[in-house]
Scaffold this motif. Structure first.
Motif, mmCIF file in Angstrom:
data_model
loop_
_atom_site.group_PDB
_atom_site.id
_atom_site.type_symbol
_atom_site.label_atom_id
_atom_site.label_comp_id
_atom_site.label_asym_id
_atom_site.label_seq_id
_atom_site.Cartn_x
_atom_site.Cartn_y
_atom_site.Cartn_z
ATOM 1 N N ALA A 161 0.836 -1.203 0.000
ATOM 2 C CA ALA A 161 0.000 0.000 0.000
ATOM 3 C C ALA A 161 0.870 1.252 0.000
ATOM 4 C CB ALA A 161 -0.932 -0.010 1.207
ATOM 5 N N ALA A 162 1.936 1.243 0.801
ATOM 6 C CA ALA A 162 2.841 2.392 0.842
ATOM 7 C C ALA A 162 3.593 2.538 -0.477
ATOM 8 C CB ALA A 162 3.820 2.234 2.001
ATOM 9 N N ALA A 163 4.067 1.425 -1.014
ATOM 10 C CA ALA A 163 4.843 1.462 -2.254
ATOM 11 C C ALA A 163 4.010 1.948 -3.435
ATOM 12 C CB ALA A 163 5.411 0.079 -2.554
ATOM 13 N N ASN A 164 2.726 1.666 -3.412
ATOM 14 C CA ASN A 164 1.858 2.025 -4.535
ATOM 15 C C ASN A 164 1.072 3.312 -4.311
ATOM 16 O OD1 ASN A 164 2.282 -0.186 -6.448
ATOM 17 N ND2 ASN A 164 1.383 -1.499 -4.877
ATOM 18 N N SER A 165 1.317 3.979 -3.187
ATOM 19 C CA SER A 165 0.600 5.228 -2.918
ATOM 20 C C SER A 165 1.114 6.336 -3.831
ATOM 21 C CB SER A 165 0.790 5.646 -1.458
ATOM 22 O OG SER A 165 0.253 6.940 -1.242
ATOM 23 N N PRO A 166 0.254 6.937 -4.632
ATOM 24 C CA PRO A 166 0.712 7.991 -5.550
ATOM 25 C C PRO A 166 1.131 9.270 -4.837
ATOM 26 C CG PRO A 166 -1.676 7.813 -5.611
ATOM 27 C CD PRO A 166 -1.186 6.668 -4.778
ATOM 28 N N GLU A 167 0.694 9.437 -3.603
ATOM 29 C CA GLU A 167 1.019 10.645 -2.843
ATOM 30 C C GLU A 167 2.132 10.419 -1.826
ATOM 31 O OE1 GLU A 167 -0.263 13.480 -3.689
ATOM 32 O OE2 GLU A 167 -1.479 12.480 -5.212
ATOM 33 N N GLY A 168 2.681 9.201 -1.777
ATOM 34 C CA GLY A 168 3.698 8.893 -0.786
ATOM 35 C C GLY A 168 3.064 8.427 0.511
ATOM 36 N N ALA A 169 3.778 7.604 1.266
ATOM 37 C CA ALA A 169 3.249 7.072 2.520
ATOM 38 C C ALA A 169 4.397 6.558 3.371
ATOM 39 C CB ALA A 169 2.250 5.943 2.244
ATOM 40 N N ILE A 170 4.140 6.428 4.670
ATOM 41 C CA ILE A 170 5.122 5.860 5.586
ATOM 42 C C ILE A 170 5.026 4.340 5.517
ATOM 43 C CG2 ILE A 170 5.884 5.694 7.978
ATOM 44 C CD1 ILE A 170 6.295 8.437 6.723
ATOM 45 N N TYR A 171 6.138 3.697 5.269
ATOM 46 C CA TYR A 171 6.156 2.237 5.185
ATOM 47 C C TYR A 171 6.019 1.631 6.581
ATOM 48 C CZ TYR A 171 7.600 2.071 0.263
ATOM 49 O OH TYR A 171 7.640 2.172 -1.110
ATOM 50 N N PRO A 172 5.328 0.504 6.696
ATOM 51 C CA PRO A 172 5.168 -0.131 8.007
ATOM 52 C C PRO A 172 6.438 -0.856 8.450
ATOM 53 C CG PRO A 172 4.135 -1.479 6.320
ATOM 54 C CD PRO A 172 4.576 -0.206 5.642
ATOM 55 N N THR A 173 6.500 -1.109 9.743
ATOM 56 C CA THR A 173 7.612 -1.856 10.323
ATOM 57 C C THR A 173 7.796 -3.197 9.607
ATOM 58 O OG1 THR A 173 7.233 -0.859 12.490
ATOM 59 C CG2 THR A 173 8.464 -2.931 12.446
ATOM 60 N N GLY A 174 9.046 -3.556 9.367
ATOM 61 C CA GLY A 174 9.350 -4.829 8.719
ATOM 62 C C GLY A 174 9.464 -4.747 7.216
ATOM 63 N N SER A 175 9.145 -3.585 6.630
ATOM 64 C CA SER A 175 9.207 -3.448 5.171
ATOM 65 C C SER A 175 10.637 -3.652 4.664
ATOM 66 C CB SER A 175 8.717 -2.065 4.742
ATOM 67 O OG SER A 175 7.340 -1.903 4.995
ATOM 68 N N VAL A 176 10.741 -4.336 3.549
ATOM 69 C CA VAL A 176 12.016 -4.552 2.874
ATOM 70 C C VAL A 176 11.890 -3.977 1.470
ATOM 71 C CG1 VAL A 176 13.714 -6.251 2.097
ATOM 72 C CG2 VAL A 176 12.364 -6.693 4.158
ATOM 73 N N VAL A 177 12.841 -3.135 1.090
ATOM 74 C CA VAL A 177 12.848 -2.555 -0.253
ATOM 75 C C VAL A 177 14.203 -2.854 -0.877
ATOM 76 C CG1 VAL A 177 12.670 -0.453 -1.629
ATOM 77 C CG2 VAL A 177 11.237 -0.736 0.404
ATOM 78 N N GLN A 178 14.170 -3.382 -2.092
ATOM 79 C CA GLN A 178 15.410 -3.829 -2.721
ATOM 80 C C GLN A 178 15.362 -3.551 -4.220
ATOM 81 O OE1 GLN A 178 16.359 -7.809 -1.530
ATOM 82 N NE2 GLN A 178 18.492 -7.648 -2.178
ATOM 83 N N LEU A 179 16.390 -2.856 -4.706
ATOM 84 C CA LEU A 179 16.513 -2.563 -6.133
ATOM 85 C C LEU A 179 17.447 -3.554 -6.823
ATOM 86 C CD1 LEU A 179 15.994 -0.689 -8.593
ATOM 87 C CD2 LEU A 179 17.941 0.690 -7.804
ATOM 88 N N VAL A 180 18.537 -3.886 -6.154
ATOM 89 C CA VAL A 180 19.510 -4.845 -6.691
ATOM 90 C C VAL A 180 19.817 -5.874 -5.603
ATOM 91 C CG1 VAL A 180 20.515 -3.201 -8.314
ATOM 92 C CG2 VAL A 180 21.461 -3.372 -6.004
ATOM 93 N N PRO A 181 20.336 -7.034 -5.970
ATOM 94 C CA PRO A 181 20.543 -8.099 -4.982
ATOM 95 C C PRO A 181 21.465 -7.743 -3.823
ATOM 96 C CG PRO A 181 20.592 -9.008 -7.194
ATOM 97 C CD PRO A 181 20.572 -7.517 -7.349
ATOM 98 N N VAL A 204 15.678 -1.925 5.258
ATOM 99 C CA VAL A 204 14.656 -2.578 6.080
ATOM 100 C C VAL A 204 14.119 -1.572 7.094
ATOM 101 C CG1 VAL A 204 14.149 -4.446 7.692
ATOM 102 C CG2 VAL A 204 15.796 -4.821 5.839
ATOM 103 N N LYS A 205 12.794 -1.494 7.207
ATOM 104 C CA LYS A 205 12.166 -0.590 8.172
ATOM 105 C C LYS A 205 12.161 -1.252 9.547
ATOM 106 C CE LYS A 205 10.165 3.424 8.676
ATOM 107 N NZ LYS A 205 9.150 3.973 7.806
ATOM 108 N N ARG A 206 12.925 -0.658 10.467
ATOM 109 C CA ARG A 206 13.035 -1.208 11.810
ATOM 110 C C ARG A 206 11.895 -0.732 12.711
ATOM 111 N NH1 ARG A 206 17.860 -3.223 13.346
ATOM 112 N NH2 ARG A 206 16.533 -3.980 15.039
ATOM 113 N N GLU A 207 11.952 -1.134 13.977
ATOM 114 C CA GLU A 207 10.919 -0.783 14.933
ATOM 115 C C GLU A 207 10.839 0.740 15.116
ATOM 116 O OE1 GLU A 207 12.805 -4.739 15.948
ATOM 117 O OE2 GLU A 207 13.487 -2.735 15.393
ATOM 118 N N PRO A 208 9.640 1.275 15.374
ATOM 119 C CA PRO A 208 9.482 2.726 15.553
ATOM 120 C C PRO A 208 10.420 3.270 16.633
ATOM 121 C CG PRO A 208 7.339 1.674 15.386
ATOM 122 C CD PRO A 208 8.347 0.567 15.469
ATOM 123 N N GLY A 209 11.113 4.350 16.295
ATOM 124 C CA GLY A 209 12.018 4.975 17.248
ATOM 125 C C GLY A 209 13.422 4.420 17.239
#
Length: 212
Positions: free
Chosen positions: A70-90, A95-100
């Motif tokens: 949902a965050a990745a596909n939001s056209p207006e931008g969004a805060i990714y939830p905890t645990g999110s992994v984003v990878q462009l190349v291997p 990785v989105k860590r715990e809040p704070g």
């Protein structure tokens, strides 16, 4: 009159019972604790096993893939939830860590990996000091996209262009050694050759800078 009084008393007793039950349930049900993101080398495997979004891949280490998408596909931008992994190349992951955990990076931790057919090895990890194979600081690259896009760089997000194009990143994704046999497309071999030359030139440049 007597019947009405009895009905009223019954309704009151029912209301009190419902309120008491709700209070008891609330007291017996502890507040859910924030998800803990456990990360080791087994956390990172074949990039193509993740979920593709445009030209990159996403996952979620605590199971909230729906929130990450949902965050990745939001056209207006969004805060990714905890645990999110984003990878462009291997070899590069965020990785989105715990809040704070680290507010300066909006809790994103950056990883530089070494990958082969046996899996992944974490070569570097951190928040503001991880440098990739092209001698680029991950945090410095992503910080222009901080405000609206939660540090995710794409075209139009404010980040400086990276030295490799989508053809090159696609070739790297399709040749990830952790996935088994490569699934190369036309032009991928030449793109990979160009990448190797760029890395070699970058290493030579850094060696000369360190030398002098």
């Amino acid at each position: 009159m007597k019947a009405a009084l009895m009905i009223g008393q019954g309704a009151m007793i029912l209301f009190i019972t419902l309120i008491s039950s709700a209070a008891s349930y609330a007291a017996a049900t502890p507040e859910s604790e924030p998800a803990v993101v456990n990360i080791d080398e087994a956390s990172f495997s074949c990039i193509r096993d993740m979920t593709p979004v445009r030209h990159f891949y996403v996952d979620n280490l605590v199971g909230d893939l729906e929130g990450t998408l949902a965050a990745a596909n939001s056209p207006e931008g969004a805060i990714y939830p905890t645990g999110s992994v984003v990878q462009l190349v291997p070899t590069e992951v965020m990785v989105k860590r715990e809040p704070g955990t680290f507010p300066a990076t909006s809790d994103w931790e950056f990883f530089e990996l070494e990958v082969d057919g046996r899996g992944s090895k974490i070569a570097k990890r951190g928040f503001v000091d991880v440098v990739n194979r092209f001698d680029g600081n991950c945090f410095a690259c992503h910080v222009p996209a901080k405000e609206k896009w939660d540090f995710i760089c794409e075209s139009g997000h404010g980040c400086e262009p990276i030295p490799i194009d989508h053809k090159m990143t696609g070739a790297l994704q399709r040749s990830d050694p952790r996935c088994g046999e490569a699934e190369l497309e036309s032009g991928d071999t030449m793109a990979l050759i160009k990448l190797k030359l760029m890395v070699s030139i970058g290493l030579t440049k850094k060696w000369l800078e360190d030398l002098f």
